[in-house]
Design a protein around this motif. Structure first.
Motif, PDB file in Angstrom:
ATOM      1  N   PHE A  45     -12.979  -6.582 -12.710  1.00  0.00           N
ATOM      2  CA  PHE A  45     -13.901  -5.578 -12.159  1.00  0.00           C
ATOM      3  C   PHE A  45     -13.404  -4.253 -11.555  1.00  0.00           C
ATOM      4  O   PHE A  45     -14.162  -3.156 -11.406  1.00  0.00           O
ATOM      5  CB  PHE A  45     -14.148  -6.422 -10.716  1.00  0.00           C
ATOM      6  CG  PHE A  45     -15.051  -5.702  -9.627  1.00  0.00           C
ATOM      7  CD1 PHE A  45     -16.607  -6.033  -9.624  1.00  0.00           C
ATOM      8  CD2 PHE A  45     -14.734  -4.898  -8.606  1.00  0.00           C
ATOM      9  CE1 PHE A  45     -17.321  -5.277  -8.870  1.00  0.00           C
ATOM     10  CE2 PHE A  45     -15.388  -4.074  -7.763  1.00  0.00           C
ATOM     11  CZ  PHE A  45     -16.830  -4.360  -7.956  1.00  0.00           C
ATOM     12  N   GLN A  46     -12.026  -3.886 -11.315  1.00  0.00           N
ATOM     13  CA  GLN A  46     -11.555  -2.732 -10.972  1.00  0.00           C
ATOM     14  C   GLN A  46     -11.581  -1.869 -11.976  1.00  0.00           C
ATOM     15  O   GLN A  46     -11.763  -0.473 -11.885  1.00  0.00           O
ATOM     16  CB  GLN A  46     -10.051  -2.769 -10.537  1.00  0.00           C
ATOM     17  CG  GLN A  46      -9.402  -1.624  -9.926  1.00  0.00           C
ATOM     18  CD  GLN A  46      -9.004  -0.796 -11.193  1.00  0.00           C
ATOM     19  OE1 GLN A  46      -8.245  -1.144 -11.674  1.00  0.00           O
ATOM     20  NE2 GLN A  46      -9.152   0.597 -10.806  1.00  0.00           N
ATOM     21  N   ASP A  47     -11.593  -2.274 -13.327  1.00  0.00           N
ATOM     22  CA  ASP A  47     -11.450  -1.503 -14.587  1.00  0.00           C
ATOM     23  C   ASP A  47     -13.215  -1.093 -14.711  1.00  0.00           C
ATOM     24  O   ASP A  47     -13.206   0.369 -14.964  1.00  0.00           O
ATOM     25  CB  ASP A  47     -11.372  -2.325 -15.846  1.00  0.00           C
ATOM     26  CG  ASP A  47      -9.924  -2.571 -16.208  1.00  0.00           C
ATOM     27  OD1 ASP A  47      -9.047  -1.800 -15.447  1.00  0.00           O
ATOM     28  OD2 ASP A  47      -9.649  -3.524 -16.722  1.00  0.00           O
ATOM     29  N   GLY A  84      -4.461   1.373 -10.977  1.00  0.00           N
ATOM     30  CA  GLY A  84      -5.651   1.038 -10.402  1.00  0.00           C
ATOM     31  C   GLY A  84      -5.642   0.447  -8.631  1.00  0.00           C
ATOM     32  O   GLY A  84      -6.537   0.477  -8.246  1.00  0.00           O
ATOM     33  N   VAL A  85      -4.362   0.197  -8.349  1.00  0.00           N
ATOM     34  CA  VAL A  85      -4.275  -0.146  -7.026  1.00  0.00           C
ATOM     35  C   VAL A  85      -3.054   0.484  -6.296  1.00  0.00           C
ATOM     36  O   VAL A  85      -1.879   0.577  -6.873  1.00  0.00           O
ATOM     37  CB  VAL A  85      -4.200  -1.592  -6.907  1.00  0.00           C
ATOM     38  CG1 VAL A  85      -2.901  -2.193  -7.842  1.00  0.00           C
ATOM     39  CG2 VAL A  85      -3.898  -2.155  -5.351  1.00  0.00           C
ATOM     40  N   VAL A  86      -3.072   1.050  -5.051  1.00  0.00           N
ATOM     41  CA  VAL A  86      -2.098   1.749  -4.414  1.00  0.00           C
ATOM     42  C   VAL A  86      -1.735   0.913  -3.088  1.00  0.00           C
ATOM     43  O   VAL A  86      -2.782   0.710  -2.134  1.00  0.00           O
ATOM     44  CB  VAL A  86      -2.560   3.071  -4.114  1.00  0.00           C
ATOM     45  CG1 VAL A  86      -1.123   3.749  -3.480  1.00  0.00           C
ATOM     46  CG2 VAL A  86      -2.639   3.987  -5.447  1.00  0.00           C
ATOM     47  N   VAL A  87      -0.538   0.430  -2.818  1.00  0.00           N
ATOM     48  CA  VAL A  87      -0.187  -0.070  -1.568  1.00  0.00           C
ATOM     49  C   VAL A  87       0.393   0.588  -0.834  1.00  0.00           C
ATOM     50  O   VAL A  87       1.423   1.448  -0.996  1.00  0.00           O
ATOM     51  CB  VAL A  87       0.595  -1.426  -1.961  1.00  0.00           C
ATOM     52  CG1 VAL A  87       1.035  -2.410  -0.584  1.00  0.00           C
ATOM     53  CG2 VAL A  87       0.109  -2.403  -3.012  1.00  0.00           C
ATOM     54  N   GLN A  88      -0.211   0.922   0.589  1.00  0.00           N
ATOM     55  CA  GLN A  88       0.385   1.663   1.601  1.00  0.00           C
ATOM     56  C   GLN A  88       0.838   0.669   2.457  1.00  0.00           C
ATOM     57  O   GLN A  88       0.379   0.024   3.326  1.00  0.00           O
ATOM     58  CB  GLN A  88      -0.652   2.620   2.265  1.00  0.00           C
ATOM     59  CG  GLN A  88      -1.218   3.563   0.987  1.00  0.00           C
ATOM     60  CD  GLN A  88      -0.540   4.627   0.912  1.00  0.00           C
ATOM     61  OE1 GLN A  88       0.501   4.892   1.374  1.00  0.00           O
ATOM     62  NE2 GLN A  88      -0.890   5.264  -0.249  1.00  0.00           N
ATOM     63  N   SER A  89       2.272   0.747   2.948  1.00  0.00           N
ATOM     64  CA  SER A  89       2.958  -0.108   4.064  1.00  0.00           C
ATOM     65  C   SER A  89       3.415   1.167   5.323  1.00  0.00           C
ATOM     66  O   SER A  89       4.024   1.940   4.946  1.00  0.00           O
ATOM     67  CB  SER A  89       4.302  -0.676   3.570  1.00  0.00           C
ATOM     68  OG  SER A  89       4.031  -1.523   2.698  1.00  0.00           O
ATOM     69  N   PHE A  90       2.371   0.861   6.275  1.00  0.00           N
ATOM     70  CA  PHE A  90       2.539   1.713   7.390  1.00  0.00           C
ATOM     71  C   PHE A  90       3.476   1.441   8.391  1.00  0.00           C
ATOM     72  O   PHE A  90       3.418   0.226   9.075  1.00  0.00           O
ATOM     73  CB  PHE A  90       1.184   2.022   8.094  1.00  0.00           C
ATOM     74  CG  PHE A  90       0.128   2.689   7.309  1.00  0.00           C
ATOM     75  CD1 PHE A  90       0.432   3.998   6.991  1.00  0.00           C
ATOM     76  CD2 PHE A  90      -0.587   2.016   6.672  1.00  0.00           C
ATOM     77  CE1 PHE A  90      -0.620   4.908   6.309  1.00  0.00           C
ATOM     78  CE2 PHE A  90      -1.886   2.534   5.758  1.00  0.00           C
ATOM     79  CZ  PHE A  90      -1.507   4.150   5.582  1.00  0.00           C
ATOM     80  N   LYS A  91       4.702   1.993   8.529  1.00  0.00           N
ATOM     81  CA  LYS A  91       5.669   1.779   9.405  1.00  0.00           C
ATOM     82  C   LYS A  91       5.621   2.604  10.685  1.00  0.00           C
ATOM     83  O   LYS A  91       4.753   3.303  11.187  1.00  0.00           O
ATOM     84  CB  LYS A  91       7.087   1.672   8.877  1.00  0.00           C
ATOM     85  CG  LYS A  91       7.396   0.869   7.455  1.00  0.00           C
ATOM     86  CD  LYS A  91       8.554   0.836   6.962  1.00  0.00           C
ATOM     87  CE  LYS A  91       8.565  -0.196   5.811  1.00  0.00           C
ATOM     88  NZ  LYS A  91       8.226  -1.450   6.053  1.00  0.00           N
ATOM     89  N   THR A  92       6.701   2.650  11.495  1.00  0.00           N
ATOM     90  CA  THR A  92       6.763   3.786  12.578  1.00  0.00           C
ATOM     91  C   THR A  92       6.295   5.088  12.068  1.00  0.00           C
ATOM     92  O   THR A  92       7.024   5.648  10.996  1.00  0.00           O
ATOM     93  CB  THR A  92       8.151   3.571  13.061  1.00  0.00           C
ATOM     94  OG1 THR A  92       8.513   2.286  13.724  1.00  0.00           O
ATOM     95  CG2 THR A  92       8.176   4.770  14.443  1.00  0.00           C
ATOM     96  N   PRO A  93       5.580   5.903  12.815  1.00  0.00           N
ATOM     97  CA  PRO A  93       5.113   7.044  12.161  1.00  0.00           C
ATOM     98  C   PRO A  93       6.500   8.223  12.283  1.00  0.00           C
ATOM     99  O   PRO A  93       7.334   8.184  13.042  1.00  0.00           O
ATOM    100  CB  PRO A  93       4.074   7.668  13.386  1.00  0.00           C
ATOM    101  CG  PRO A  93       3.705   6.130  13.870  1.00  0.00           C
ATOM    102  CD  PRO A  93       5.018   5.473  13.999  1.00  0.00           C
TER     103      PRO A  93
END
Length: 290
Positions: A45-47, A84-93
């Motif tokens: 589906f992402q393709d 096709g996919v990016v992972v963002q890990s939000f830690k302390t600003p």
């Protein structure tokens, strides 16, 4: 698994009344096998979505420590094209992020058209951990906020409204939004923390801070419930997924993605224009005669 309705939240709920274990008639082993098949469909589906180039998908994942966010992301998205996919890990600003409003770092991490972004912890941390530890707000250097006493209920109501407006805006501009809460029981968290201590190869995952935050379990549950209730709508629901079994949690999570995404019937590969279609034989002949 016939319907995702039981996991879908569009209005006020009580987290205490929602299960942390699934009622699927499915062993963990079968859940793993079924997950693989769903992941293959999602990858395809992402393709298609990339070729269509009008939508993107933002997958927001929240949950208490040890809820299984990292391993879920690894297992569900491992079949995807890496671009096709990016992972963002939000830690302390960071200091740079604190020079902007609290949504800025999330906005600049939104997915490009045709791609998936996964937020491992999300903009909701600004009404979760910040509510348990309101002193964090002072780091934002906001006008008229000089002490914790200045952070009133009106301040939080505005923040929920801002989050709702942010989500409505990005959704109106082609982002398919998912908001997941991995619903873990306190007993299961205890077992997972003990596993980190008892198994040498997992020791690195343990932090004393884990115990300090666990002591605030009831506060976190209250503010998770409040955040969900303030921001769950028919158009932007939350999905509360039982998380005591990691394999079943991953399977339910993937099935929700599948059922929602496959309802977008307009997402399909674009067709060649008529001029190119008419001359395919000619182009083929050029290549074959090189």
């Amino acid at each position: 698994m016939e319907s995702i309705e039981k996991y879908t939240v569009t209005g006020p709920i009580s987290l205490q009344k929602m299960a942390t274990t699934s009622d699927l008639d499915l062993s963990d082993e079968k859940a793993i096998k079924k997950l693989m098949k769903v992941c293959e469909k999602l990858s395809a589906f992402q393709d298609t979505m990339y070729a269509h180039n009008k939508y993107s998908a933002l997958i927001c994942i929240q949950g208490m420590d040890t809820a299984g966010k990292d391993s879920l992301i690894r297992e569900v998205f491992k079949e995807f094209n890496a671009r096709g996919v990016v992972v963002q890990s939000f830690k302390t600003p960071t200091s740079t992020e604190l020079e902007h409003d609290y949504l800025w770092r999330h906005y600049i991490a939104l997915p490009e058209r045709g791609k998936f972004s996964v937020f491992n912890r999300t903009h909701y941390e600004n009404v979760l951990v910040s509510r348990v530890h309101p002193e964090i707000i002072l780091n934002e250097n906001l006008p008229r906020i000089e002490s914790v006493d200045d952070i009133t209920e009106k301040f939080w109501e505005k923040r929920y409204a801002e989050i709702n407006a942010f989500e409505e805006h990005i959704q109106n501009n082609g982002i398919i939004l998912f908001k997941f809460f991995l619903h873990l029981s306190k007993d299961e968290q205890k077992r997972r923390l003990l596993r980190r201590l008892n198994k040498g190869k997992h020791n690195w995952k343990f932090s004393v801070g884990d115990l300090k935050e666990r002591a605030k379990w009831e506060q976190y549950q209250h503010f998770y419930e409040l955040a969900i209730n303030k921001t769950a709508t028919k158009d932007r629901p939350w999905y509360v997924v039982p998380a005591d079994s990691k394999p079943q949690c991953r399977y339910i999570f993937a099935k929700i993605l599948e059922q929602v995404l496959f309802d977008f019937k307009d997402i399909k590969e674009p067709e060649l224009n008529e001029e190119i279609k008419k001359n395919i034989g000619f182009y083929r002949e050029i290549l074959e005669n090189e």
